[in-house]
Scaffold this active site. Structure first.
Site, PDB file in Angstrom:
ATOM      1  N   HIS A 233       0.847  -1.191   0.000  1.00  0.00           N
ATOM      2  CA  HIS A 233       0.000   0.000   0.000  1.00  0.00           C
ATOM      3  C   HIS A 233       0.882   1.240   0.000  1.00  0.00           C
ATOM      4  O   HIS A 233       1.954   1.259   0.610  1.00  0.00           O
ATOM      5  CB  HIS A 233      -0.986  -0.004   1.170  1.00  0.00           C
TER       6      HIS A 233
ATOM      7  N   GLU B 169      -4.969   1.796   2.446  1.00  0.00           N
ATOM      8  CA  GLU B 169      -4.931   0.584   3.274  1.00  0.00           C
ATOM      9  C   GLU B 169      -5.205   0.944   4.728  1.00  0.00           C
ATOM     10  O   GLU B 169      -5.905   0.243   5.444  1.00  0.00           O
ATOM     11  CB  GLU B 169      -3.568  -0.106   3.159  1.00  0.00           C
ATOM     12  N   GLU B 170      -4.627   2.068   5.145  1.00  0.00           N
ATOM     13  CA  GLU B 170      -4.661   2.429   6.561  1.00  0.00           C
ATOM     14  C   GLU B 170      -6.055   2.828   7.027  1.00  0.00           C
ATOM     15  O   GLU B 170      -6.301   2.980   8.212  1.00  0.00           O
ATOM     16  CB  GLU B 170      -3.671   3.578   6.839  1.00  0.00           C
TER      17      GLU B 170
ATOM     18  N   GLU C   2       3.966  -6.211   4.027  1.00  0.00           N
ATOM     19  CA  GLU C   2       3.823  -5.485   5.310  1.00  0.00           C
ATOM     20  C   GLU C   2       4.976  -5.885   6.234  1.00  0.00           C
ATOM     21  O   GLU C   2       5.502  -7.000   6.137  1.00  0.00           O
ATOM     22  CB  GLU C   2       2.501  -5.861   5.987  1.00  0.00           C
TER      23      GLU C   2
ATOM     24  N   ASP D 205       6.411   0.986   6.998  1.00  0.00           N
ATOM     25  CA  ASP D 205       5.025   0.620   6.651  1.00  0.00           C
ATOM     26  C   ASP D 205       4.536   1.499   5.509  1.00  0.00           C
ATOM     27  O   ASP D 205       3.877   2.491   5.744  1.00  0.00           O
ATOM     28  CB  ASP D 205       4.158   0.774   7.892  1.00  0.00           C
TER      29      ASP D 205
ATOM     30  N   ASP E 252      -0.209   4.370   0.904  1.00  0.00           N
ATOM     31  CA  ASP E 252      -0.581   5.415   1.866  1.00  0.00           C
ATOM     32  C   ASP E 252       0.145   5.213   3.195  1.00  0.00           C
ATOM     33  O   ASP E 252       0.613   4.115   3.517  1.00  0.00           O
ATOM     34  CB  ASP E 252      -2.102   5.467   2.082  1.00  0.00           C
TER      35      ASP E 252
HETATM   36 ZN   LIG Z   1       0.828  -1.179   6.403  1.00  0.00          ZN
END
Ligand SMILES: [Zn+2]
Length: 391
Positions: free
Chosen positions: A75, A139-140, A167, A107, A77
């Site tokens: 991801h 994603e977050e 991740e 992350d 974001d």
């Molecule tokens: Zn993540």
């Protein structure tokens, strides 16, 4: 321009960190940059915007246009920053003692940087299977981008078979995680004087009955036979009320009450069961009483997010491939959610495995170590033998 793969990874990471892709602000500049890198390598690209037009997924394929192959998914974001808590600019990569600081380093832009760095090497190979790059938005805030991508893949012609979600796991191989379903249920009653409770519909009272029912369901899930023997901690599906808000004063019947609750299903059936039980309880036990007093009384539930779990599977090709490369034969399960369950629901075999520690994620002075980036590059190097091998 640097000449080693590691230096190239750091250079790309520096570019990625400089895009302040906080979920609320969009990711288009990063996607444009990645699309240029990928199209220069001859990748087949699909860019799909969200409804707002401020965010996009990028899905790219390199190698033969055939079914199968591997998805490397990340991801784009990041979570918001409070710059006052940071030692340096969160959106400027800073290195100190082998650690690379910046929002998203761990992350999960470190993984994306390593993937983008190795792609030119993949592109030079005579690939027998395709490698697909999935870069998603939001994603977050509930895996929204991955959900859109999963829907598109379900309908489209590209059918990858294996997926690695990068991740941060310290390069451990994660083969399962619980789902995370989040809801806000709102009780709409009608107010009145506290001395005449039967003339109003007290939203808090009905919310209390609802919460009680939820907790009873939680106790039943704890005793469910399938909760014994799985590796999650705790091994059963959990439910929780995290926040309630309602009412105006002690002596006024509460017109409105909001209940923010969640569940973490160990299997999707548990989530479906809780939802069905609560729906029936509201329809049969709560609403008739509420509406007998006030016709417009209602109970509404907003889905904040329903992130599917990653189910541990007996056979998992992704696990076999990645454990062989990392030497991590003891796969684990974790408590945090990812888009893995969404990809699994498409029939792919999925693991979560990426550089950096989840304890760094979402923190001020977030960092990733050079060692972890190198370990990720080693895994990606090892994937070459899978990609050139006939399916
Ligand atoms: Zn993540």
């Amino acid at each position: 321009m640097s000449n080693t793969l590691f230096d190239e990874t750091v250079a790309i990471l520096e570019r990625l960190i400089a895009f302040p892709t906080v979920s609320s602000d969009g990711n288009l500049a990063l996607i444009t940059y990645a699309a240029k890198v990928l199209s220069d390598l001859g990748a087949r690209l699909t860019i799909s915007n969200d409804i707002s037009g401020q965010k996009a997924n990028l899905f790219a394929s390199i190698g033969p246009d055939v079914p199968g192959g591997i998805v490397l998914s990340g991801h784009t974001d990041v979570v918001p920053v409070d710059p006052s808590e940071w030692t340096s600019d969160p959106f400027e990569l800073r290195e100190a003692d082998g650690l690379y600081y910046g929002r998203g380093t761990c992350d999960m832009k470190g993984f994306i940087a390593a993937v983008l760095a190795i792609l030119p090497d993949y592109a030079k190979l005579d690939l027998a299977r395709p490698v697909h790059i999935a870069l998603t938005y939001d994603e977050e805030v509930g895996c929204l981008g991955a959900r859109q991508l999963a829907d598109e893949l379900r309908q489209g012609d590209v059918k990858p078979s294996v997926c690695i979600i990068g991740e941060p796991t310290m390069m451990r191989v994660i083969e399962g995680h619980k789902g995370c379903y989040e809801y806000t249920t709102c009780f709409h009653g009608t107010d009145g004087h506290g001395s005449e409770p039967d003339k109003g519909v007290n939203a808090i009272h009905y919310a209390a009955k609802f919460m009680n029912r939820l907790l009873v369901l939680g106790e039943e899930l704890k005793k469910a036979p399938h909760a014994a023997g799985n590796r999650f901690s705790p091994p059963w599906t959990t439910v929780q009320v995290g926040r309630i808000e309602g009412g105006s004063a002690r002596n006024v019947i509460a017109r409105r009450c909001e209940v923010e609750w969640e569940m973490r299903p160990v299997r999707p059936e548990d989530g479906d069961w809780v939802k069905a039980e609560l729906e029936q309880f509201c329809r049969e036990e709560l609403l008739p009483g509420m509406q007998a007093v006030f016709e417009e009384a209602d109970i509404t539930t907003e889905i904040i997010g329903e992130v599917e779990g990653l189910q541990v599977a007996d056979r998992n090709e992704a696990r076999d491939i990645v454990t062989a490369l990392t030497g991590d034969r003891l796969c684990d399960v974790v408590a945090f959610g990812t888009e893995a369950g969404l990809f699994q629901s498409l029939g792919m075999s999925v693991v979560v495995c990426g550089p950096g520690s989840i304890s760094q994620a979402h923190q001020p002075d977030e960092f990733i170590s050079g060692e972890q980036l190198q370990a990720c590059l080693n895994m990606l190097e090892g994937l070459k033998s899978y990609l050139v091998k006939a399916a």
